[in-house]
Design an enzyme around this catalytic site. Sequence first.
Site: not given
Ligand code: NAD
Length: 543
Positions: A294, A328
Amino acid sequence: MGQFLENESFSSYPRVFARIQAFIESDNWAYLASCYQGAEMTTAVQRRMRDLSGHNYIANQWQPSSGELIDLIDPATEEVVGQYAHATKAEVDEAVVAANAAQKQWWAMSALDRANAMHDVAERMIELSVETGECLTREMGKPFRESNWEGGAAASSFRYYAEIARHEQGRVAGPAIAGQIHMVLKEPVGTVVSIVPYNFPLLLAGWQVAAALAAGNAVIIKPSEITSLTLLYSMAAFDHLPSGLVQVLTGGAQTGQDLVGHKDTHAIAFTGSVKAAQAVATTAALQFKPALIEASGNDAFIVMPSADIDTAARGAAFAAFLNCGQVCTSAERFYVHEDIYDEFVAKLSSHAKALRVGSGLELVDIGPMSSKRELERFEKIVDRAIEQGAEVACGGSRSAGRTTGWFYEPTVLKTTHDMDVMHGECFGPLAPICKVTSLDQAIDFANDSELGLGANIYTNDLEETFRAVNEIETGIVWVNTPLNDNDAIPFGGRKLTGTGRELGAEGLELFRNSKMVMIAPTAEADPEWFPYPDDDTYEATTT
Ligand code: NAD
């Protein structure tokens, strides 16, 4: 989001209702606000946040981590509210062993007992929601009303999955051999890794954990660095479950990768940015682990002349600015018909200007952005749009007069579709509005995106409604009802937004293996077995 606020009846839960009533009647709001404004007083939640700092939740215990500690900063005050730890590889191993043992115990229970235990989780999450709400606001800034709501909304998905999981555990097919039973049995995959972002930590972890548990799995949650304490805090709602069934390991990308690539974890549920999603999906693919992805959204919001423009402008303000635009499914780009463009821009700008921006523990509509890094990233997007010719209808800068906190004014820009701002995810308090000449053009622009999470249209025209529903290439289309979701209907996106679905019966599938089972009532020799009949040999045809 509206679903819980509108449908959930607290009056059917007297104990919870009494507690919330007492909270409202006590002067706690004022108390919270006074604590927040920098005074000496410390709330019980602040003390608990300090106690949880630097811990993981492993085998139903909050355990101090031996990993590196990083400060967590309140985005409204810029004060340190605690620390999270980078869980070590040894801690990952310990949690995975505990999870796999707990999963066997969980699956050995009856479906009814599992359902009852999940209903208890729901009740406890509601009881805790005032505390987890305060913790969440202090960690990432959203208004307390929204943080408090999250606990109840997550509880709602536990209730839904508690029941749907015992409704069926597979399917019986018409037999291909007379007299036999042929069926597919659904079994748990084992241990699920749930990686969640900062914007709705309780809700999004709740969706994944509820579905994974309902399907019979254990779950290890890897929260966003920014909201580590909120997830640790919420574990008080899970401590009646088998030890290790639901655990939290804090940390960043490395901890996430250690869990995804671990040989003894079995499925991944990821929510976050596209870049992180690609890294997670790559690691999972190398081990053929199923991965729900997601990722980011860039939702279009179309407004047609047939719409009720007043309501559309109010809906637009909510869709663009809720949670400071860090949703999101935020409306990220507006396509408004030329006949109503000026009126709509004026109305949305007036709603934007009226929004109260401030600390989430005060009476506000919008809090700060979640981190300095996010604020600076977002500022560059607005500046670039202005450089490319966007006209500022309102906002366009950090909140004037605030010397602390990462506040940005709700911003409305008049844009064109070719500007960069219309082609990515801004994830901040911004509504860029582009004029269109027809529904055809609006749908073409809406589909001109690498992302495909959701899309909105405001219209009172049936034909326009049908066209939008059928022609927009996203996982969700909202007609006159922005941002809502429903536990019973699958949520997710297309294109680079990801693959798989959360919620609904579909939300169980990633967390279950299908086992083909065939049962004959008695052991009888099959006439198809060896030896083959003598008269069935190949004879060449000659012409
Ligand atoms: P992010 O990608 O920075 O982090 C999300 C999670 O992934 C965190 O727990 C982070 O520590 C982890 N992470 C980061 N890099 C990683 C890697 N290389 N390997 C494994 N884990 C890793 O996102 P964010 O800034 O916390 O959230 C915002 C983003 O989330 C926005 O792009 C938003 O659209 C998206 N989002 C999507 C949905 C959906 O349902 N499609 C819902 C909510 C948020």
